[in-house]
Write an enzyme that holds these catalytic residues in place. Structure first.
Site, PDB file in Angstrom:
ATOM      1  N   HIS A  43       0.665  -1.054  -0.191  1.00  0.00           N
ATOM      2  CA  HIS A  43      -0.133   0.432  -0.144  1.00  0.00           C
ATOM      3  C   HIS A  43       0.799   1.259   0.053  1.00  0.00           C
ATOM      4  O   HIS A  43       1.368   1.498   1.249  1.00  0.00           O
ATOM      5  CB  HIS A  43      -0.619  -0.023   1.167  1.00  0.00           C
ATOM      6  CG  HIS A  43      -2.107   0.659   1.574  1.00  0.00           C
ATOM      7  ND1 HIS A  43      -3.455   0.803   1.758  1.00  0.00           N
ATOM      8  CD2 HIS A  43      -1.725   2.324   0.704  1.00  0.00           C
ATOM      9  CE1 HIS A  43      -3.852   2.407   1.622  1.00  0.00           C
ATOM     10  NE2 HIS A  43      -3.469   2.942   1.009  1.00  0.00           N
ATOM     11  N   ARG A  45       1.587   5.125   0.514  1.00  0.00           N
ATOM     12  CA  ARG A  45       1.164   6.177   0.472  1.00  0.00           C
ATOM     13  C   ARG A  45       1.632   6.806  -0.054  1.00  0.00           C
ATOM     14  O   ARG A  45       2.590   6.974   0.493  1.00  0.00           O
ATOM     15  CB  ARG A  45       0.607   6.132   2.274  1.00  0.00           C
ATOM     16  CG  ARG A  45       0.163   5.415   2.592  1.00  0.00           C
ATOM     17  CD  ARG A  45      -0.824   5.254   3.683  1.00  0.00           C
ATOM     18  NE  ARG A  45      -1.681   3.763   4.601  1.00  0.00           N
ATOM     19  CZ  ARG A  45      -2.677   3.972   4.053  1.00  0.00           C
ATOM     20  NH1 ARG A  45      -3.064   4.838   4.287  1.00  0.00           N
ATOM     21  NH2 ARG A  45      -3.178   3.294   4.963  1.00  0.00           N
ATOM     22  N   HIS A  50       5.774   3.771   4.892  1.00  0.00           N
ATOM     23  CA  HIS A  50       6.240   2.635   4.193  1.00  0.00           C
ATOM     24  C   HIS A  50       6.735   1.938   3.108  1.00  0.00           C
ATOM     25  O   HIS A  50       8.016   2.572   2.210  1.00  0.00           O
ATOM     26  CB  HIS A  50       5.218   2.362   5.459  1.00  0.00           C
ATOM     27  CG  HIS A  50       4.002   1.874   4.683  1.00  0.00           C
ATOM     28  ND1 HIS A  50       3.873   2.310   3.488  1.00  0.00           N
ATOM     29  CD2 HIS A  50       2.940   2.778   5.710  1.00  0.00           C
ATOM     30  CE1 HIS A  50       2.143   2.137   3.445  1.00  0.00           C
ATOM     31  NE2 HIS A  50       1.864   2.868   5.100  1.00  0.00           N
ATOM     32  N   GLU A  70      -2.854  -2.048  -3.216  1.00  0.00           N
ATOM     33  CA  GLU A  70      -3.788  -1.109  -2.676  1.00  0.00           C
ATOM     34  C   GLU A  70      -3.771   0.370  -2.222  1.00  0.00           C
ATOM     35  O   GLU A  70      -2.735   0.568  -2.091  1.00  0.00           O
ATOM     36  CB  GLU A  70      -4.839  -1.708  -1.559  1.00  0.00           C
ATOM     37  CG  GLU A  70      -3.643  -2.127   0.109  1.00  0.00           C
ATOM     38  CD  GLU A  70      -3.617  -2.312   1.218  1.00  0.00           C
ATOM     39  OE1 GLU A  70      -4.830  -3.331   0.685  1.00  0.00           O
ATOM     40  OE2 GLU A  70      -3.904  -2.516   2.148  1.00  0.00           O
ATOM     41  N   THR A 100      -4.215   4.021   8.900  1.00  0.00           N
ATOM     42  CA  THR A 100      -4.179   2.591   8.564  1.00  0.00           C
ATOM     43  C   THR A 100      -6.169   2.726   7.695  1.00  0.00           C
ATOM     44  O   THR A 100      -6.999   3.543   8.285  1.00  0.00           O
ATOM     45  CB  THR A 100      -4.008   1.334   9.319  1.00  0.00           C
ATOM     46  OG1 THR A 100      -4.616   0.374   8.426  1.00  0.00           O
ATOM     47  CG2 THR A 100      -5.337   1.633  10.368  1.00  0.00           C
ATOM     48  N   HIS A 190      -7.989  -6.814   7.320  1.00  0.00           N
ATOM     49  CA  HIS A 190      -7.955  -6.165   8.470  1.00  0.00           C
ATOM     50  C   HIS A 190      -8.236  -6.751  10.044  1.00  0.00           C
ATOM     51  O   HIS A 190      -9.622  -7.025   9.571  1.00  0.00           O
ATOM     52  CB  HIS A 190      -8.965  -4.815   7.777  1.00  0.00           C
ATOM     53  CG  HIS A 190      -8.437  -3.845   8.603  1.00  0.00           C
ATOM     54  ND1 HIS A 190      -7.652  -2.863   8.751  1.00  0.00           N
ATOM     55  CD2 HIS A 190      -8.354  -2.785  10.150  1.00  0.00           C
ATOM     56  CE1 HIS A 190      -7.592  -1.439   9.347  1.00  0.00           C
ATOM     57  NE2 HIS A 190      -7.913  -1.973  10.794  1.00  0.00           N
ATOM     58  N   GLY A 213      -1.400  -8.708   7.082  1.00  0.00           N
ATOM     59  CA  GLY A 213      -0.117  -8.115   7.466  1.00  0.00           C
ATOM     60  C   GLY A 213       0.373  -7.593   9.054  1.00  0.00           C
ATOM     61  O   GLY A 213       1.168  -7.952   9.383  1.00  0.00           O
ATOM     62  N   HIS A 214       0.035  -6.332  10.043  1.00  0.00           N
ATOM     63  CA  HIS A 214       0.120  -6.464  10.593  1.00  0.00           C
ATOM     64  C   HIS A 214       0.475  -7.617  12.026  1.00  0.00           C
ATOM     65  O   HIS A 214       1.320  -7.812  12.432  1.00  0.00           O
ATOM     66  CB  HIS A 214      -1.031  -4.990  10.908  1.00  0.00           C
ATOM     67  CG  HIS A 214      -0.726  -4.200  12.367  1.00  0.00           C
ATOM     68  ND1 HIS A 214       0.567  -3.758  12.667  1.00  0.00           N
ATOM     69  CD2 HIS A 214      -0.635  -5.113  13.851  1.00  0.00           C
ATOM     70  CE1 HIS A 214       0.742  -3.531  14.045  1.00  0.00           C
ATOM     71  NE2 HIS A 214       0.235  -4.525  14.585  1.00  0.00           N
TER      72      HIS A 214
END
Length: 237
Positions: A43, A45, A50, A70, A100, A190, A213-214
């Site tokens: 992702h 941004r 990141h 994404e 997020t 999520h 992910g996290h």
């Protein structure tokens, strides 16, 4: 079997904290594939806090599994997608400074915009998924926009899992059935983790992919990446 796509944003976050190239994002992505992941998600941004645009260009030629990018469909993001041509683009409604994703699209009020974006991406041969809350109206409108899939925002499921998991999963089961009737594939993501993922997958009648992910990256700090991916894949059988 539901596919596992590993979101590697957090690996880039650690790298960026010190500069340099440790941990190596490309090497980590390749190890995800080597240990059994079915895809890699990023992702990028606008502030590149990141994953960077350069990471996206570096990853595209070396990945052998599905590459999912994404992000919010700004002109800059669409330009990136059209150059890189990943297997899948996931459109999220995040503001530029958002930490997020925390909700799905208001598809009704963004239908024309999303339809135009989906048309451009489909012309380029990119499978398109729209990030939505688990409600029937949003899913039907995503189909009307021309999307190939929806990604169901699962934080409410994760939040309600400990108290009443049957109640927590019920809207997602219904959403999955609605999406299937509309001819859409179903992704989810999520706050899915080793505690709640197996039950979610067991209950969902249609589930093509989860993007995690996290939690997965955090578990890998304790278990190691290979064992972590093995355990997540086991939840998806």
């Amino acid at each position: 079997m539901t596919n596992l796509s590993v979101n590697i944003n957090k690996v880039a976050t650690i790298r960026n904290a010190r500069g340099g190239n440790v941990p190596n994002v490309k090497e980590f992505a390749l190890n995800c594939e080597r240990f059994g992941a079915n895809g890699v998600t990023v992702h990028p941004r606008p502030d590149e806090r990141h994953i960077r645009r350069s990471d996206v260009y570096d990853l595209r030629p070396i990945l052998r599994t599905e590459f999912n990018i994404e992000g919010y469909p700004s002109d800059e993001f669409i330009e990136l997608l059209l150059k890189v041509k990943p297997a899948q683009a996931t459109l999220v409604p995040d503001a530029p400074d958002q930490i997020t994703s925390n909700t799905g699209w208001d598809v009704e009020n963004n239908l024309d915009f999303l339809t135009q974006v989906v048309d451009r991406l489909k012309e380029a041969g990119i499978r398109t998924s729209i990030f939505v809350n688990p409600d029937e109206k949003s899913i039907k409108l995503a189909a009307r926009a021309g999307a190939d899939r929806v990604e169901l925002y699962t934080e409410p499921y994760a939040a309600g899992y400990a108290q009443d998991r049957e109640t927590a999963v019920a809207p997602y089961v219904a959403a999955s059935e609605t999406a299937h009737k509309c001819g859409l594939g179903v992704n989810a993501g999520h706050d899915l983790n080793l505690e709640n993922l197996a039950f979610f997958c067991e209950k969902m009648p249609y589930l093509n992919e989860v993007s995690i992910g996290h939690a997965l990256i955090s578990d890998a700090l304790y278990l190691g990446l290979e064992e972590t991916i093995k355990q997540y894949k086991s939840c998806l059988k």
